[in-house]
Design an enzyme around this catalytic site. Sequence first.
Site, PDB file in Angstrom:
ATOM      1  N   ASN A 171      -7.263 -51.118 -15.366  1.00 37.76           N
ATOM      2  CA  ASN A 171      -6.899 -49.997 -14.487  1.00 37.76           C
ATOM      3  C   ASN A 171      -8.095 -49.228 -13.949  1.00 37.76           C
ATOM      4  OD1 ASN A 171      -7.491 -49.097 -17.114  1.00 37.76           O
ATOM      5  ND2 ASN A 171      -6.357 -47.203 -16.788  1.00 37.76           N
ATOM      6  N   ARG A 227     -15.898 -15.853 -41.820  1.00 37.01           N
ATOM      7  CA  ARG A 227     -15.710 -16.783 -42.936  1.00 37.01           C
ATOM      8  C   ARG A 227     -15.279 -18.179 -42.472  1.00 37.01           C
ATOM      9  NH1 ARG A 227     -12.098 -12.493 -46.300  1.00 37.01           N
ATOM     10  NH2 ARG A 227     -11.919 -11.600 -44.202  1.00 37.01           N
ATOM     11  N   LEU A 248      -3.384  -8.050 -33.581  1.00 40.90           N
ATOM     12  CA  LEU A 248      -4.828  -7.851 -33.765  1.00 40.90           C
ATOM     13  C   LEU A 248      -5.562  -9.184 -33.832  1.00 40.90           C
ATOM     14  CD1 LEU A 248      -5.001  -4.927 -36.344  1.00 40.90           C
ATOM     15  CD2 LEU A 248      -4.648  -4.880 -33.852  1.00 40.90           C
ATOM     16  N   ALA A 274       1.282 -60.999 -25.518  1.00 46.64           N
ATOM     17  CA  ALA A 274       0.183 -60.591 -26.389  1.00 46.64           C
ATOM     18  C   ALA A 274      -1.139 -60.650 -25.627  1.00 46.64           C
ATOM     19  CB  ALA A 274       0.123 -61.497 -27.605  1.00 46.64           C
TER      20      ALA A 274
HETATM   21  C1  UD1 Z   1      -6.103  -7.388 -44.128  1.00 48.11           C
HETATM   22  C2  UD1 Z   1      -5.516  -6.112 -44.750  1.00 48.11           C
HETATM   23  C3  UD1 Z   1      -5.068  -6.419 -46.176  1.00 48.11           C
HETATM   24  C4  UD1 Z   1      -4.055  -7.538 -46.151  1.00 48.11           C
HETATM   25  C5  UD1 Z   1      -4.595  -8.772 -45.428  1.00 48.11           C
HETATM   26  C6  UD1 Z   1      -3.487  -9.751 -45.229  1.00 48.11           C
HETATM   27  C7  UD1 Z   1      -6.650  -4.192 -43.769  1.00 48.11           C
HETATM   28  C8  UD1 Z   1      -7.687  -3.135 -43.960  1.00 48.11           C
HETATM   29  N1  UD1 Z   1      -6.525  -5.069 -44.759  1.00 48.11           N
HETATM   30  O1  UD1 Z   1      -7.263  -7.758 -44.854  1.00 48.11           O
HETATM   31  O2  UD1 Z   1      -4.479  -5.251 -46.767  1.00 48.11           O
HETATM   32  O3  UD1 Z   1      -3.689  -7.869 -47.498  1.00 48.11           O
HETATM   33  O4  UD1 Z   1      -5.109  -8.419 -44.133  1.00 48.11           O
HETATM   34  O5  UD1 Z   1      -3.961 -10.952 -44.672  1.00 48.11           O
HETATM   35  O6  UD1 Z   1      -5.979  -4.187 -42.756  1.00 48.11           O
HETATM   36  N2  UD1 Z   1      -9.244  -7.143 -36.859  1.00 48.11           N
HETATM   37  C9  UD1 Z   1      -9.519  -6.545 -35.659  1.00 48.11           C
HETATM   38  N3  UD1 Z   1     -10.483  -5.597 -35.598  1.00 48.11           N
HETATM   39  C10 UD1 Z   1     -11.181  -5.203 -36.698  1.00 48.11           C
HETATM   40  C11 UD1 Z   1     -10.908  -5.814 -37.935  1.00 48.11           C
HETATM   41  C12 UD1 Z   1      -9.926  -6.777 -37.980  1.00 48.11           C
HETATM   42  O7  UD1 Z   1      -8.884  -6.858 -34.640  1.00 48.11           O
HETATM   43  O8  UD1 Z   1     -12.045  -4.316 -36.542  1.00 48.11           O
HETATM   44  C13 UD1 Z   1      -8.176  -8.167 -36.909  1.00 48.11           C
HETATM   45  C14 UD1 Z   1      -8.642  -9.550 -37.312  1.00 48.11           C
HETATM   46  O9  UD1 Z   1      -8.917 -10.331 -36.177  1.00 48.11           O
HETATM   47  C15 UD1 Z   1      -7.446 -10.103 -38.081  1.00 48.11           C
HETATM   48  C16 UD1 Z   1      -6.782  -8.851 -38.652  1.00 48.11           C
HETATM   49  O10 UD1 Z   1      -7.240  -7.760 -37.891  1.00 48.11           O
HETATM   50  O11 UD1 Z   1      -6.538 -10.768 -37.224  1.00 48.11           O
HETATM   51  C17 UD1 Z   1      -7.066  -8.644 -40.123  1.00 48.11           C
HETATM   52  O12 UD1 Z   1      -8.461  -8.505 -40.332  1.00 48.11           O
HETATM   53  P1  UD1 Z   1      -9.201  -9.181 -41.576  1.00 48.11           P
HETATM   54  O13 UD1 Z   1     -10.622  -8.806 -41.504  1.00 48.11           O
HETATM   55  O14 UD1 Z   1      -8.865 -10.620 -41.636  1.00 48.11           O
HETATM   56  O15 UD1 Z   1      -8.520  -8.375 -42.783  1.00 48.11           O
HETATM   57  P2  UD1 Z   1      -8.340  -8.862 -44.284  1.00 48.11           P
HETATM   58  O16 UD1 Z   1      -9.596  -8.628 -45.023  1.00 48.11           O
HETATM   59  O17 UD1 Z   1      -7.758 -10.201 -44.334  1.00 48.11           O
HETATM   60 CA    CA Z   2      -7.272 -11.721 -42.775  1.00 46.63          CA
END
Ligand code: UD1
Ligand code: CA
Length: 450
Positions: free
Chosen positions: A372, A18, A11, A366
């Site tokens: 170049n 952030r 994903l 030195a």
């Molecule tokens: C997520 C987990 C949390 C876990 C944490 C670990 C969920 C709901 N929560 O939280 O339980 O402890 O990761 O780091 O899964 N992404 C998508 N599409 C979306 C949303 C997110 O592709 O619609 C991808 C983001 O790019 C990222 C990953 O999913 O790579 C996680 O998303 P992020 O928003 O970072 O979740 P966290 O709040 O960190």
């Molecule tokens: Ca995350």
Amino acid sequence: MSASHPLFVVLAAGKGTRMKSSEPKVLHKIAGQSMLAHVLATVSDVQGDVAVVIGPGMDDVAAEAQRVTPGARVFVQASQLGTADAVLAARPALDGHSGDVVVLYADTPLIRPETVARLRAALDAGANIAVLGFRAKDPSGYGRLLTDQKGTLSAIREEKDASEAERGIDLCNSGVMAFRVPNISDLLGRIGNANAKGEFYLTDAVEVGVRSGLSTAVVECSEDEVLGVNARDQLAAAEAIWQARARSRFMEGGVTMIAPETVWLSFDTQIAADVVIEPHVVFGVGVTVEEGVRILGFCHFEGAVIGKGARIGPFSRFRPGARIGAEAHIGNFVEVKNTTLGPGAKANHLAYLGDGVVGAKANVGAGTIFCNYDGYAKHKTEIGEGAFIGSNTSLVAPISIGAGAYVGSGSVITKNVSPGALALERSTQEERPGWAEKFRILMARRKATK
Ligand code: UD1
Ligand code: CA
């Protein structure tokens, strides 16, 4: 269902707000390589299919996925409705797949192949859903793993939805989950979005699954491996963990680091045994250091190969295309770019060697500069074996100095020099006996009459 041919869904569609960056989060680098590439590299040794989920318009993320894993299928999640929705964006891959499905987050770059293998083993041991968990020193921000008295996982609770008591749990969700279920699209399709963020959480697959009789397992790993990168401070923390791991790996392989915490490595750095590295050395991408090389303090490398037994530094800089022969010496304030030095060649002080070839045992004095670049094109400098370039020489390329030739100090060389010849380019020195004394007397008089 074949366990041997899993589908990895990575994903990467999140905006990464952030990070406060114009670049997608998963392209931010650790050890010179994008976080996405780190995750893809982790699963690259396993025979399986790879699907990467990106956001709309993230062409550079798609390109990075295909660069690292040419067979990866890329899916676009139309809007960021949560991690369950993100996995479902890869539906064509899910529906055409009969084996296990492993979901990884591209913002969790430090996970190791062994750990992914351990998680998958939990499926072989009978679980339908296996979750990779860890004990967090500071669990804030992570989903908590809710277990019953027997330790069986019943649900994952996101921080924002957790009760005070649930927030006290230190067993957290890493984000890595493995599934062996009859129909994963159906399972994920049953997840709702009635939660604090109004998102479809992948983590709810546990609660929904358990309700319909699926079994779960938690596999624990160390917190270091599953640090999630949401902001720049975590990016730096992940870099620090990666670096510490890599330094240990090199030291175990026979490399001496006097102050390991000051040596910076890249994902592809190669250093052979019996190399000694003094403090404050940076290895950019694409560097190979062969056996027995000694690197003195404060050197910087990128795209370079350093041959056996060479002595490097202190304060030397190697740019892409630097090829340093065995037993060669490169000393302080010498910059080498796109230049090959033969075995035993030396450039010990204050020089620029760009777009050149330096023969074996040649000595570059030195202050020598390979001129170049004429503002439009780069030109080549060739120095034959055993040639001696006197200090403060400008070699105006294209230029060739024959084997064994001498170039007198201070020369500006614009014509090729034959092998074995002496080339001198400077005006004849003049001498006026007693001049200095007369000059001093004259000046003293002038001063007195003022
Ligand atoms: C997520 C987990 C949390 C876990 C944490 C670990 C969920 C709901 N929560 O939280 O339980 O402890 O990761 O780091 O899964 N992404 C998508 N599409 C979306 C949303 C997110 O592709 O619609 C991808 C983001 O790019 C990222 C990953 O999913 O790579 C996680 O998303 P992020 O928003 O970072 O979740 P966290 O709040 O960190
Ligand atoms: Ca995350």
